[in-house]
Design a protein around this motif. Structure first.
Motif, PDB file in Angstrom:
ATOM      1  N   GLU A  11       0.649  -1.031   0.029  1.00 54.66           N
ATOM      2  CA  GLU A  11       0.069  -0.031   0.034  1.00 54.66           C
ATOM      3  C   GLU A  11       0.872   1.101   0.009  1.00 54.66           C
ATOM      4  O   GLU A  11       0.446   2.232  -0.350  1.00 54.66           O
ATOM      5  N   HIS A  12       2.026   1.355   0.491  1.00 56.34           N
ATOM      6  CA  HIS A  12       2.962   2.349   0.454  1.00 56.34           C
ATOM      7  C   HIS A  12       4.219   2.369  -0.157  1.00 56.34           C
ATOM      8  O   HIS A  12       5.347   2.760   0.318  1.00 56.34           O
ATOM      9  N   VAL A  13       4.356   1.621  -1.369  1.00 57.07           N
ATOM     10  CA  VAL A  13       5.551   1.363  -1.779  1.00 57.07           C
ATOM     11  C   VAL A  13       6.261   2.644  -2.323  1.00 57.07           C
ATOM     12  O   VAL A  13       7.470   2.538  -2.564  1.00 57.07           O
ATOM     13  N   GLU A  14       5.447   3.584  -2.481  1.00 61.75           N
ATOM     14  CA  GLU A  14       6.157   4.869  -3.082  1.00 61.75           C
ATOM     15  C   GLU A  14       6.969   5.444  -2.137  1.00 61.75           C
ATOM     16  O   GLU A  14       7.939   6.206  -2.303  1.00 61.75           O
ATOM     17  N   HIS A  15       6.675   5.105  -0.556  1.00 56.27           N
ATOM     18  CA  HIS A  15       7.775   5.690   0.512  1.00 56.27           C
ATOM     19  C   HIS A  15       8.691   4.883   0.731  1.00 56.27           C
ATOM     20  O   HIS A  15       9.600   4.954   1.651  1.00 56.27           O
ATOM     21  N   GLU A  16       8.783   3.749  -0.046  1.00 58.20           N
ATOM     22  CA  GLU A  16       9.843   2.821   0.353  1.00 58.20           C
ATOM     23  C   GLU A  16       9.901   2.245   1.764  1.00 58.20           C
ATOM     24  O   GLU A  16      11.171   2.241   2.227  1.00 58.20           O
ATOM     25  N   LEU A  17       9.011   1.986   2.380  1.00 62.10           N
ATOM     26  CA  LEU A  17       9.010   1.643   4.002  1.00 62.10           C
ATOM     27  C   LEU A  17       9.599   0.427   4.104  1.00 62.10           C
ATOM     28  O   LEU A  17      10.220  -0.020   5.176  1.00 62.10           O
ATOM     29  N   LEU A  18       9.380  -0.596   3.431  1.00 56.53           N
ATOM     30  CA  LEU A  18       9.984  -1.942   3.609  1.00 56.53           C
ATOM     31  C   LEU A  18      11.015  -2.160   2.412  1.00 56.53           C
ATOM     32  O   LEU A  18      10.855  -1.769   1.152  1.00 56.53           O
ATOM     33  N   PRO A  19      12.074  -3.002   2.786  1.00 52.37           N
ATOM     34  CA  PRO A  19      12.854  -3.332   1.787  1.00 52.37           C
ATOM     35  C   PRO A  19      12.294  -4.214   0.620  1.00 52.37           C
ATOM     36  O   PRO A  19      11.195  -5.083   0.806  1.00 52.37           O
ATOM     37  N   THR A  20      12.702  -3.932  -0.574  1.00 57.28           N
ATOM     38  CA  THR A  20      11.930  -4.704  -1.778  1.00 57.28           C
ATOM     39  C   THR A  20      11.994  -6.261  -1.525  1.00 57.28           C
ATOM     40  O   THR A  20      10.886  -6.904  -1.951  1.00 57.28           O
ATOM     41  N   ILE A  21      12.939  -6.956  -1.233  1.00 51.99           N
ATOM     42  CA  ILE A  21      13.006  -8.393  -1.035  1.00 51.99           C
ATOM     43  C   ILE A  21      12.042  -8.773  -0.150  1.00 51.99           C
ATOM     44  O   ILE A  21      11.487  -9.881  -0.242  1.00 51.99           O
ATOM     45  N   GLU A  22      11.744  -8.057   0.762  1.00 52.57           N
ATOM     46  CA  GLU A  22      10.842  -8.541   2.029  1.00 52.57           C
ATOM     47  C   GLU A  22       9.365  -8.585   1.425  1.00 52.57           C
ATOM     48  O   GLU A  22       8.376  -9.517   1.733  1.00 52.57           O
TER      49      GLU A  22
END
Length: 273
Positions: A11-22
């Motif tokens: 839901e918030h990938v534009e903010h890159e809150l989580l590592p992509t691999i996770e």
């Protein structure tokens, strides 16, 4: 046109809150209950390499070269042999299990392996399939994830010109790191097409809902959802998605065909089983 499924990690990938691999591990869990087993084995192998190889004695480009050699030869990863896209070569947990995958999936796994050894590789969106970029001593090196070969700038330019067949002009700003949102959309789009190719339409529908979490109301994803719903014999639901697409993209070449199809669906169809 909001997705009915919730995927909070998208839901918030534009903010890159989580590592992509996770996020990729989370996506795999949706489709395979045993995915954590293969993810865990991947990190165990990386840990074993740290204890029993010369990788820890190297740095910079030499470390990158040796890591690529180990990844493709010792761990045995390779490019998918099939010409047709299939989901087991896209999902990163299946790529770990089978030791083979699409170049995009291999790039994401190699990027994580490099990160484990302290190397930062950037994923570069590129025609055909992405590359990985490593910056060191004011030079950029590029890894072809289908083979692990290191490429220099002029080789990358040649590859770009071959992939685009001269239809686009090359510029060095095309070698900038891709944003997480873009990476995930491209990965999920590849997965969606793989599920469709495998005729696993229920899983393709789930993947479209993931894409709509990132791209709410995107008319092309909604059109694809309509197509998948039609394949699942849900024409009465697909009508709304096709209608939305035709309204939003009236000049798209596929809109005219969908208009004709909608005219033929004058009444909801009853499916007899």
């Amino acid at each position: 046109m909001q997705s009915t499924m919730r995927f909070s990690y998208l839901e918030h990938v534009e903010h890159e809150l989580l590592p992509t691999i996770e996020i990729l591990w989370e996506v795999s869990r949706v489709f395979h209950a045993d995915s954590d087993h293969y993810v865990s084995s991947f990190y165990q192998q990386l840990s074993g390499l740290k204890e029993h190889s010369e990788l820890t004695e190297l740095d910079g480009v030499e470390l990158l070269r040796e890591l690529c050699r180990v990844f493709y030869w010792q761990l045995g990863f390779s490019k998918a042999p099939e010409q047709l896209l299939t989901n087991k070569r896209v999902l990163v947990d299946r790529a770990i299990r089978l030791r083979t995958g699409e170049p995009f999936s291999l790039a994401l796994l190699l990027q994580e392996a490099a990160n484990y050894f302290g190397l930062e590789l950037e994923l570069i969106d590129f025609p055909d399939y992405p590359l990985l970029r490593f910056d060191h001593d004011q030079h950029s090196y590029f890894v072809d994830p289908s083979s692990g070969d290191l490429l220099l700038g002029e080789q990358v330019q040649e590859r770009f010109e071959d992939a685009t067949e001269g239809s686009e002009d090359f510029s060095w700003d095309k070698l900038e790191a891709a944003e997480q949102k873009h990476i995930l959309v491209r990965y999920l789009s590849e997965l969606k097409h793989a599920f469709i190719s495998d005729r696993r339409f229920a899983d393709a529908l789930t993947t479209v809902h993931m894409l709509l979490t990132i791209l709410p109301d995107d008319p092309y994803e909604i059109r694809d959802r309509g197509y998948i719903l039609e394949e699942l014999d849900c024409n009465h639901v697909a009508v709304d998605d096709y209608q939305y697409f035709v309204e939003q993209c009236p000049d798209d070449p596929s809109a005219q065909l969908l208009r004709l199809q909608l005219e033929n669906w004058t009444t909801p169809q009853t499916v007899l089983h």
